[in-house]
Design an enzyme around this catalytic site. Structure first.
Site: not given
Length: 663
Positions: A410, A155, A184, A25, A436, A114-115, A460
Site C-alpha cells: 500500500e 536510512g 558511508n 546536513h 489500510f 521522509p526517507l 470497505h
C-alpha cells in the site's frame, strides 16, 4: 579542470549554506559530491533553461536531508537558483527549504525528506517512462528515452518502503532506473553496524537488480565506469558507492558529528585548507561556473530532441498531438461534454448497487475517454473493483498497458503513484481497503503537500464490511483524511455521487483525492438536474421540508439512505426535516458563505450528523447543541446488519434522537 576541484565547489557551498542557516546536513553532500559531479557533468540529460523538457533525465535526492547537494548542483548548472537563494537556505519563503520541495526551486523533481519515499517516487517515474515509451515510441522514433537517477542513503534502505518499491522495480525490469547507494556507514545515532548489517548487494540481486558493488565514491573514473555499465544493462541498477561522510573535513569526516549539524567556523576553515579551496564563503570562481554550466549542452540536447519529435510529428501526427496533450496534463477536448452526459444518464437510470461497483462503472465509462488512465490496486482488484474492460496489465516485457498489479504494497503503491504523477503523461489511480490507507498515509500526505494528482480508491469503508471485524473496519480514517490539508475526500451515497466524485478527481490536478466506497448496496436517490450539479459543491439539500426546516439531518455515504428514511417518518409525524447529503466536507467548506448558509441555516440549530465513522469530527457542522450518530469505539466481528443495529445506525434511533433534540 581537475574533477575533484569541481566537486569541491559542491562541498564548499554545502558547508557554507548549512553554516549560514545554523542548521542542516553537510555530511551527505560533501560525501556524495564526487558522484554528483560525474553524474551531472558527464551523464545527466537536462536543460537548465527548460526544467520541464519532457524527455529530460530525472534526478531524485531520496536522502533529502542532504538538500544543499541538489541546491548546489542546480545553482552551478545554471538553473534559476541564485547564490542569494543558497544563502537563504532554510529561511522563511526561500526557494531553498530544509528538505527539497517540489514547486520551489526549478529542477526539483519531487519533495523528499521522509526517507525511502524518494527512491519509491523514482520507481514511479521509471515506470511512467517505460509505459509512455511503450505507448508512443515507433520504430526509428524513440521520443521517450530517458533515465531516472536516484541518490539514497542507509536510512532509505532501512525504511520498509524501499523494499516494497525496489522489489517491484526488479520484477517489472525497470532498466532506466539507476540508484546510487551512499554507503558511508553512518546514521544519526552513529556507525550503522549495530542496527543495519544487511548484505545490501545480495538483497538487490534477489530483487533482480543489476548490482555494481564496492565502487569508490571518490574516484571519478570508477564512478563513470559504473554509470556506463548501468546504462547498458536492461535491469534496474544499484551502484554501491563507498563514501566518506563529510569528505574533506579534517576532524569530523567519517563520523556522525557532520551528519546533521553545521561544521562550525573553525572546522570550515580547516576544511577549506584540506581541500585546497581558497575562496571565501559562497564564492565560486567564474572558471568553475563555466565548467559546471549545462545551459549550452542542455539547450543542444533539447534542440536535438525537438528535431526528433518534429520527425515523429510528421510521421504520426495524431499520436504526436496525443503525446503533447498528455504530457501537458490536458484532458481530451470532448471530456466535459461526455462526462457530464454519463452522469446525467446515471441519474436517469437508477441502480441500487454498492458504491465500489458504482466506482467500477465510472471507470468503465470514463476510461474509454482517458487513454492516460494508469490504474492499480494493492492486491485487491476483485474487492476494490478497479479493473474495467479496457484494463491491460503492465508486464516486464510489455509496458503498453494501463494497469499495475502492485501486490500487497500500500505504501509503495501510493508513493510510486506520486512518481507517476510527477513524471507526467498519466492520471494514476490506486486502491486498497480504507483501513489500510494507514500503511500509505504519509505518501498521500506528500501528494497533498506537493499539490499533485493521486487518486486513491478506498473501499470497505465502515463497519458495513461486517465479519472481518475491527482489524478491517475503519473508524477514524475518514476523519484523518479530511483533516489533511489539500486533500479531497469523497464518500458518495450512490452511483451518481460516485461518478461526480470520480469526474472531479480526474479534473483536479493540484491535489490528491480519496474516494471512499462501500462494500454493501446503496439505494439511489432521486434528484433534479440542479441537485446533480450541486453534488460538486460537496454538500447539498437532498430532501427538503415544506417551509423552513426545524431539523437538519446531515449524512454521507451509506448513511444517506438512513437519513432519508428517518426524515420520511418524521415528516409523516408532522416534523419539518431537511436532509443534507455531504459527500465531501472539504468541497463544501470551500463554498461561499451564502451557499453554506443556504444549505445549513445558522438559526436551525437542531442538527444530527449520521456517519459510520468517528463521531467527534461532526461537531463542526452540528454544533454543541446538535447530536451525532457515529462511532466512538472500534467495531466488532459480526454480520453488517447486526453491527449497524448495535451501533445505532437505524431509522428508529435517528427518529428517537431527533425527537429528543426537538423536545
Amino acid at each position: 579542470m581537475d574533477r575533484k576541484y569541481l566537486a569541491n565547489a559542491i562541498r564548499a557551498l554545502s558547508m557554507d549554506g548549512v553554516q549560514q542557516a545554523n542548521s542542516g546536513h553537510p555530511g551527505a553532500p560533501m560525501g556524495m559530491a564526487d558522484i554528483a559531479e560525474v553524474l551531472w557533468r558527464s551523464h545527466l540529460n537536462h536543460n537548465p533553461s527548460n526544467p520541464e523538457w519532457a524527455d529530460r533525465d530525472r534526478f531524485v535526492l531520496s536522502n533529502g536531508h542532504g538538500s544543499m547537494l541538489i541546491y548546489s548542483l542546480l545553482h552551478l548548472s545554471g538553473y534559476e537558483l541564485s547564490i542569494d537563494d543558497l544563502k537563504n537556505f532554510r529561511q522563511l519563503h526561500s526557494k531553498t527549504p530544509g528538505h527539497p520541495e517540489y514547486g520551489y526551486a526549478p529542477g526539483i523533481e519531487t519533495t523528499t525528506g521522509p526517507l525511502g519515499q524518494g527512491i519509491t517516487n523514482a520507481v514511479g517515474m521509471a515506470m511512467a517512462e517505460k509505459a509512455l515509451a511503450a505507448q508512443f515510441n515507433k520504430e526509428g522514433h524513440d521520443i521517450v528515452d530517458h533515465f531516472t537517477y536516484v541518490f539514497m542513503g542507509d536510512g532509505c534502505l532501512m525504511e520498509g518502503i524501499s523494499h516494497e518499491a525496489c522489489s517491484l522495480a526488479g520484477t517489472l525490469g525497470l532498466g532506466k532506473l539507476i540508484a546510487f547507494w551512499d554507503d558511508n556507514g553512518i546514521s544519526i545515532d552513529g556507525h550503522v553496524e549495530g542496527w543495519f548489517s544487511d548484505d545490501t548487494p545480495k538483497r538487490f540481486e534477489a530483487y533482480g537488480w543489476h548490482v555494481i558493488p564496492a565502487v569508490d565514491g571518490h574516484d571519478a573514473d570508477a564512478i563513470n565506469a559504473a554509470i556506463e555499465a548501468a546504462k547498458a544493462d536492461p535491469r534496474p541498477t544499484l551502484i554501491c558507492t563507498k563514501t566518506i561522510i563529510g569528505f574533506g573535513s579534517p576532524n569530523k569526516s567519517g563520523s556522525h558529528d557532520c551528519h546533521g549539524a553545521p561544521l562550525g567556523a573553525e572546522e570550515i576553515a580547516a576544511t577549506r585548507k584540506e581541500l585546497g579551496w581558497e575562496h571565501g564563503p559562497f564564492e565560486i570562481p567564474q572558471e568553475v561556473y563555466a565548467e559546471w554550466s549545462a545551459k549550452e549542452t542542455g539547450a543542444a540536447k533539447e534542440a536535438a530532441w525537438n528535431e526528433k519529435f518534429a520527425a515523429y510529428e510528421a510521421a504520426y501526427p495524431e499520436l504526436a498531438a496525443e503525446f503533447k496533450r498528455r504530457v501537458n496534463g490536458e484532458l481530451p477536448a470532448e471530456w466535459e461534454e461526455k462526462a457530464s452526459q454519463i452522469i446525467a444518464d446515471l441519474q436517469a437510470n437508477p441502480a441500487n448497487i454498492a458504491s465500489r461497483k458504482a466506482s467500477q462503472n465510472a471507470l468503465e465509462a470514463f476510461g474509454a475517454l482517458l487513454p492516460e488512465f494508469m490504474g492499480g490496486s494493492a492486491d485487491l482488484a476483485p474487492s476494490n473493483l478497479t479493473m474495467w474492460s479496457g484494463s491491460k496489465s503492465l508486464e516486464a516485457n510489455d509496458f503498453s498497458g494501463n494497469y499495475i498489479h502492485y501486490g500487497v504494497r500500500e505504501f509503495g503503491m501510493t508513493a510510486i503513484m506520486n512518481g507517476i504523477a510527477l513524471h507526467g503523461g498519466f492520471v494514476p489511480y490506486g486502491a486498497t481497503f480504507l483501513m489500510f490507507m494507514e500503511y500509505a498515509r504519509n505518501a498521500m500526505r506528500m501528494a497533498a503537500l506537493m499539490k499533485i494528482q493521486n487518486i486513491q480508491v478506498y473501499t470497505h469503508d465502515s463497519i458495513g464490511l461486517g465479519e472481518d471485524g475491527p482489524t478491517h473496519q475503519p473508524v477514524e480514517q475518514i476523519a484523518s483524511l479530511r483533516l489533511t490539508p489539500n486533500m479531497n475526500t469523497w464518500r458518495p451515497c450512490d452511483q451518481v455521487e460516485s461518478a461526480v466524485a470520480w469526474k472531479l478527481a480526474i479534473e483536479r490536478k493540484d491535489a490528491p483525492t480519496a474516494l471512499i466506497f462501500s462494500r454493501q448496496n446503496l439505494a439511489q436517490q432521486p434528484r433534479s438536474a440542479e441537485q446533480v450539479a450541486d453534488i460538486a459543491k460537496g454538500g447539498y439539500i437532498l430532501k427538503d421540508s415544506e417551509g423552513k426546516p426545524e431539523l437538519i439531518l446531515i449524512a454521507t455515504g451509506s448513511e444517506v439512505e438512513l437519513a432519508v428514511k428517518a426524515a420520511e417518518q418524521l415528516t409523516a409525524e408532522g416534523k419539518k426535516v431537511r436532509v443534507v447529503s455531504m459527500p465531501s466536507t472539504d468541497a463544501f467548506d470551500k463554498q461561499d458563505a451564502d451557499y453554506r448558509e443556504a444549505v445549513l441555516p445558522s438559526d436551525v440549530t437542531a442538527r444530527i450528523a449520521i456517519e459510520a465513522g468517528i463521531a467527534d469530527f461532526w461537531y463542526k457542522y452540528v454544533g454543541f447543541d446538535g447530536r451525532i450518530i457515529g462511532m466512538t469505539t472500534f467495531g466488532e466481528s459480526a454480520p453488517a446488519d447486526q453491527l449497524f443495529e448495535m451501533f445505532g445506525f437505524t431509522v428508529e434511533n435517528v427518529v428517537n434522537t431527533a425527537k429528543e433534540l426537538l423536545a
